[in-house]
Design a protein around this motif. Structure first.
Motif, PDB file in Angstrom:
ATOM      1  N   CYS A  63       0.821  -1.215   0.000  1.00  0.00           N
ATOM      2  CA  CYS A  63       0.000   0.000   0.000  1.00  0.00           C
ATOM      3  C   CYS A  63       0.853   1.263   0.000  1.00  0.00           C
ATOM      4  O   CYS A  63       0.438   2.285  -0.544  1.00  0.00           O
ATOM      5  CB  CYS A  63      -0.946   0.001   1.196  1.00  0.00           C
ATOM      6  SG  CYS A  63      -2.207  -1.285   1.096  1.00  0.00           S
ATOM      7  N   LYS A  76      -7.758  -4.799  -1.365  1.00  0.00           N
ATOM      8  CA  LYS A  76      -6.829  -4.532  -0.262  1.00  0.00           C
ATOM      9  C   LYS A  76      -6.954  -5.616   0.794  1.00  0.00           C
ATOM     10  O   LYS A  76      -8.047  -5.947   1.246  1.00  0.00           O
ATOM     11  CB  LYS A  76      -7.118  -3.158   0.345  1.00  0.00           C
ATOM     12  CG  LYS A  76      -6.109  -2.746   1.379  1.00  0.00           C
ATOM     13  CD  LYS A  76      -6.336  -1.339   1.872  1.00  0.00           C
ATOM     14  CE  LYS A  76      -5.293  -0.987   2.906  1.00  0.00           C
ATOM     15  NZ  LYS A  76      -5.542   0.299   3.515  1.00  0.00           N
ATOM     16  N   GLU A  77      -5.814  -6.158   1.185  1.00  0.00           N
ATOM     17  CA  GLU A  77      -5.740  -7.155   2.252  1.00  0.00           C
ATOM     18  C   GLU A  77      -4.593  -6.753   3.172  1.00  0.00           C
ATOM     19  O   GLU A  77      -3.434  -6.959   2.834  1.00  0.00           O
ATOM     20  CB  GLU A  77      -5.524  -8.551   1.679  1.00  0.00           C
ATOM     21  CG  GLU A  77      -6.710  -9.050   0.871  1.00  0.00           C
ATOM     22  CD  GLU A  77      -6.519 -10.471   0.365  1.00  0.00           C
ATOM     23  OE1 GLU A  77      -5.568 -11.157   0.806  1.00  0.00           O
ATOM     24  OE2 GLU A  77      -7.330 -10.889  -0.469  1.00  0.00           O
ATOM     25  N   ASP A 117      -1.839  -4.669   4.511  1.00  0.00           N
ATOM     26  CA  ASP A 117      -1.015  -3.589   3.953  1.00  0.00           C
ATOM     27  C   ASP A 117      -0.593  -3.870   2.504  1.00  0.00           C
ATOM     28  O   ASP A 117       0.370  -3.303   2.009  1.00  0.00           O
ATOM     29  CB  ASP A 117       0.211  -3.338   4.830  1.00  0.00           C
ATOM     30  CG  ASP A 117       1.106  -4.567   4.964  1.00  0.00           C
ATOM     31  OD1 ASP A 117       0.678  -5.663   4.560  1.00  0.00           O
ATOM     32  OD2 ASP A 117       2.225  -4.425   5.472  1.00  0.00           O
ATOM     33  N   TYR A 147      -2.106  -4.529  -1.639  1.00  0.00           N
ATOM     34  CA  TYR A 147      -3.156  -4.596  -2.650  1.00  0.00           C
ATOM     35  C   TYR A 147      -2.893  -5.812  -3.527  1.00  0.00           C
ATOM     36  O   TYR A 147      -1.783  -6.006  -4.019  1.00  0.00           O
ATOM     37  CB  TYR A 147      -3.145  -3.356  -3.560  1.00  0.00           C
ATOM     38  CG  TYR A 147      -3.781  -2.140  -2.976  1.00  0.00           C
ATOM     39  CD1 TYR A 147      -5.159  -2.041  -2.835  1.00  0.00           C
ATOM     40  CD2 TYR A 147      -3.008  -1.064  -2.578  1.00  0.00           C
ATOM     41  CE1 TYR A 147      -5.746  -0.913  -2.301  1.00  0.00           C
ATOM     42  CE2 TYR A 147      -3.582   0.072  -2.039  1.00  0.00           C
ATOM     43  CZ  TYR A 147      -4.946   0.139  -1.906  1.00  0.00           C
ATOM     44  OH  TYR A 147      -5.526   1.262  -1.382  1.00  0.00           O
TER      45      TYR A 147
END
Length: 55
Positions: free
Chosen positions: A24, A44-45, A47, A49
């Motif tokens: 991120c 998004k998972e 910190d 993408y």
């Protein structure tokens, strides 16, 4: 652009897209992925993408 050449080559080999995991905090790479066209998804998972780019 190198990414366009990679996509053209991959497409000629039957590959339909790329997947990437982008931190991120890596704003430059996120901007690059967003410029890849309309067939780009971001998930998004934590910190990171998870990005899928189809061509």
């Amino acid at each position: 652009m190198l990414q366009e050449q990679m996509a053209a080559y991959a497409g000629s080999k039957g590959i339909r897209g790329f997947k990437a995991h982008i931190l991120c905090e890596n704003a430059a790479m996120i901007r690059l992925a967003k410029r890849c066209g309309s067939r780009v998804t971001f998930r998004k998972e934590g910190d990171v993408y998870n990005v899928e780019m189809f061509f």
